[in-house]
Write a protein that holds these residues in place. Structure first.
Motif, mmCIF file in Angstrom:
data_model
loop_
_atom_site.group_PDB
_atom_site.id
_atom_site.type_symbol
_atom_site.label_atom_id
_atom_site.label_comp_id
_atom_site.label_asym_id
_atom_site.label_seq_id
_atom_site.Cartn_x
_atom_site.Cartn_y
_atom_site.Cartn_z
ATOM 1 N N GLY A 29 9.413 -8.163 12.992
ATOM 2 C CA GLY A 29 8.624 -7.507 13.993
ATOM 3 C C GLY A 29 8.453 -8.605 15.001
ATOM 4 N N TRP A 71 6.925 1.491 4.306
ATOM 5 C CA TRP A 71 5.631 1.198 4.325
ATOM 6 C C TRP A 71 5.283 0.425 2.870
ATOM 7 N N PHE A 86 4.448 0.373 9.808
ATOM 8 C CA PHE A 86 5.350 -0.435 11.085
ATOM 9 C C PHE A 86 5.435 0.208 12.400
ATOM 10 N N LEU A 104 -0.383 -9.986 8.623
ATOM 11 C CA LEU A 104 -0.108 -8.979 9.670
ATOM 12 C C LEU A 104 -0.772 -9.013 10.798
ATOM 13 N N GLU A 145 -1.503 -0.456 11.051
ATOM 14 C CA GLU A 145 -0.068 -0.423 11.763
ATOM 15 C C GLU A 145 0.079 -1.730 12.060
#
Length: 154
Positions: A29, A71, A86, A104, A145
């Protein structure tokens, strides 16, 4: 001589400034920069009275979706793992991430999870039909998230 001293000083400042801007590990990401990372265990306290908060957290992966890594859950001090999804399902986690430390960047949330969603998660985790059927009440929980994830090398 002043130019040389100025140049060396500038290089040293630049080196220290950018030395901790990148985390070492496998990335998914958006970019996750170093700095201001909170332990997952302190996430709720860092949120204060808010239902959502933009932040970076670090934690240990307990479980990952067995279908496609859509997840994962992180270890929390109360023994109840926290679910991580995500953003826009833009990326997934590898199946071998369990037991590893991750950082994260994203949105911490306090939310209510519907029975339907809880059953979906249980099916993704390959729970038996009997275990899925036992889910009859919605659940309040902390969730996250992630916009970006780094699986740390350490």
């Amino acid at each position: 001589m002043k130019k040389i001293i100025f140049s060396i000083g500038f290089c040293l400042i630049a080196t220290f400034t950018f030395a901790q801007t990148e985390l070492s590990g496998q990335k998914f990401g958006d970019e996750v920069s170093a700095g201001n990372i909170k332990p997952a265990a302190k996430m709720e306290a860092a949120m204060g009275g808010k239902d959502t908060a933009d932040m970076k957290i670090e934690g240990k992966v307990v479980e990952v979706c067995k279908k496609k890594g859509c997840w994962m859950t992180l270890e929390m001090p109360n023994g109840e793992p926290m679910r991580v999804t995500f953003k826009d399902y833009a990326f997934f986690m590898p199946m071998d991430v369990v037991g590893k430390k991750v950082v994260l960047d994203g949105i911490a949330k306090k939310q209510n999870i519907s029975v339907e969603t809880l059953r979906h998660y249980a099916e993704d985790a390959k729970k038996s039909p009997e275990e899925v059927a036992k889910i009859t009440d919605p659940k309040k929980e902390l969730a996250f998230e992630a916009k970006g994830v780094v699986i740390l090398d350490k």
